[in-house]
Design a protein around this motif. Structure first.
Motif, PDB file in Angstrom:
ATOM      1  N   MET B 101      35.121  72.388  29.733  1.00 55.90           N
ATOM      2  CA  MET B 101      35.555  72.357  28.348  1.00 55.90           C
ATOM      3  C   MET B 101      36.990  71.849  28.304  1.00 55.90           C
ATOM      4  O   MET B 101      37.880  72.447  28.913  1.00 55.90           O
ATOM      5  N   ARG B 102      37.213  70.772  27.585  1.00 59.24           N
ATOM      6  CA  ARG B 102      38.539  70.163  27.524  1.00 59.24           C
ATOM      7  C   ARG B 102      39.180  70.453  26.169  1.00 59.24           C
ATOM      8  O   ARG B 102      38.638  70.106  25.123  1.00 59.24           O
ATOM      9  N   PHE B 103      40.342  71.065  26.218  1.00 60.35           N
ATOM     10  CA  PHE B 103      41.079  71.417  25.010  1.00 60.35           C
ATOM     11  C   PHE B 103      42.089  70.321  24.669  1.00 60.35           C
ATOM     12  O   PHE B 103      42.715  69.736  25.571  1.00 60.35           O
ATOM     13  N   GLY B 104      42.255  70.092  23.376  1.00 60.63           N
ATOM     14  CA  GLY B 104      43.343  69.241  22.922  1.00 60.63           C
ATOM     15  C   GLY B 104      44.664  69.979  23.026  1.00 60.63           C
ATOM     16  O   GLY B 104      44.706  71.173  23.327  1.00 60.63           O
ATOM     17  N   ALA B 105      45.751  69.263  22.753  1.00 65.38           N
ATOM     18  CA  ALA B 105      47.091  69.848  22.870  1.00 65.38           C
ATOM     19  C   ALA B 105      47.410  70.791  21.723  1.00 65.38           C
ATOM     20  O   ALA B 105      48.402  71.518  21.781  1.00 65.38           O
ATOM     21  N   GLY B 106      46.591  70.779  20.686  1.00 65.54           N
ATOM     22  CA  GLY B 106      46.789  71.693  19.573  1.00 65.54           C
ATOM     23  C   GLY B 106      47.543  71.064  18.418  1.00 65.54           C
ATOM     24  O   GLY B 106      48.353  70.142  18.601  1.00 65.54           O
ATOM     25  N   THR B 107      47.259  71.557  17.218  1.00 65.62           N
ATOM     26  CA  THR B 107      47.981  71.171  16.008  1.00 65.62           C
ATOM     27  C   THR B 107      48.453  72.441  15.326  1.00 65.62           C
ATOM     28  O   THR B 107      47.643  73.323  15.023  1.00 65.62           O
ATOM     29  N   ARG B 108      49.755  72.511  15.119  1.00 66.21           N
ATOM     30  CA  ARG B 108      50.301  73.685  14.431  1.00 66.21           C
ATOM     31  C   ARG B 108      50.282  73.438  12.940  1.00 66.21           C
ATOM     32  O   ARG B 108      50.861  72.464  12.445  1.00 66.21           O
ATOM     33  N   LEU B 109      49.576  74.282  12.213  1.00 63.66           N
ATOM     34  CA  LEU B 109      49.487  74.177  10.757  1.00 63.66           C
ATOM     35  C   LEU B 109      50.464  75.138  10.107  1.00 63.66           C
ATOM     36  O   LEU B 109      50.427  76.339  10.367  1.00 63.66           O
TER      37      LEU B 109
END
Lengths: 115, 113
Positions: B101-109
């Motif tokens: 499972m590959r996670f993205g770097a994330g987006t802070r909302l």
């Protein structure tokens, strides 16, 4: 238990010391993952256990990192001779493996700070 | 190998306005795609998942995402942001063996009042 439990929640250690992080998965979940999350970054896969199969260790960053799991229960992640770059939140997740894409249930993480 | 790219590291919206968090994926085979949310000091929680059924997937808290194969995208949307939506959001792709499972770097909302 009701969720994935990790301990300790916070650990501060000195460079060069060994640390051990613990994960209690949801009862009955055969799959268990460890991830590392550095500040402001995404999750980095470390290791995966599935039942009695050989674990997938392809994400472990160095031989200072190791993990064990007995059967389908508790897992421990050990970091030997810690370095400052090991500072991160270590997340454990478990899932019930069945047909189709599995949903991971995450613990709250263990925050490691290496001074 | 599969991978995801979250196009924005930070998104800021006003309460009551629409939310769009972008995710593009790369996969050799038909992927499974997920969105997870991480609230401060809490564990990651599944928002929704796509597994080759309906391309428009509805999740919890009013979020939905549309799988667009031609654009290799799986953007997360919500019609009206709420203050409680402020969190880090991760796009995840997996294919074949579910251990990869590959996670993205994330987006802070961030949601402004």
């Amino acid at each position: 238990g009701a969720g994935v439990s990790q301990s300790p929640s916070n650990k501060v250690t000195e460079k060069g010391k060994d640390v051990e992080l613990r994960c209690d998965p949801i009862s009955g979940h055969t799959a268990l993952y460890w991830y590392r999350q550095r500040l402001g970054q995404g999750l980095e896969f470390l290791i995966y256990f599935q039942g009695n199969s050989a674990p997938d260790k392809s994400g472990l960053p160095s031989d200072r990192f190791s993990a064990e799991r007995t059967g389908e229960s508790v897992s421990t992640l050990t970091i030997q001779r810690t370095q400052q770059e090991d500072s991160a939140v270590y997340l454990c997740a478990s899932s019930l493996v069945r047909g189709g894409a599995n949903v991971l249930t995450f613990g709250a993480g263990s925050r490691l700070t290496v001074l | 190998a599969q991978s995801v790219t979250q196009l924005d590291s930070h998104v800021s919206v006003s309460e009551g306005t629409p939310v769009l968090l972008r995710c593009n994926y790369s996969s050799s085979y038909s992927p499974s795609l997920f969105w997870y949310v991480q609230h401060p000091n809490k564990g990651l929680q599944l928002l929704l998942k796509y597994t080759s059924a309906a391309t428009l997937v509805k999740g919890i808290n009013g979020f939905e995402a549309e799988f667009k194969k031609s654009e290799t995208s799986f953007h997360l949307t919500k019609p009206s942001a709420h203050m409680s939506d402020a969190a880090e959001y991760f796009c995840v792709v997996t294919q074949g063996n579910n251990n990869d499972m590959r996670f993205g770097a994330g987006t802070r909302l961030t949601v402004k009042p």
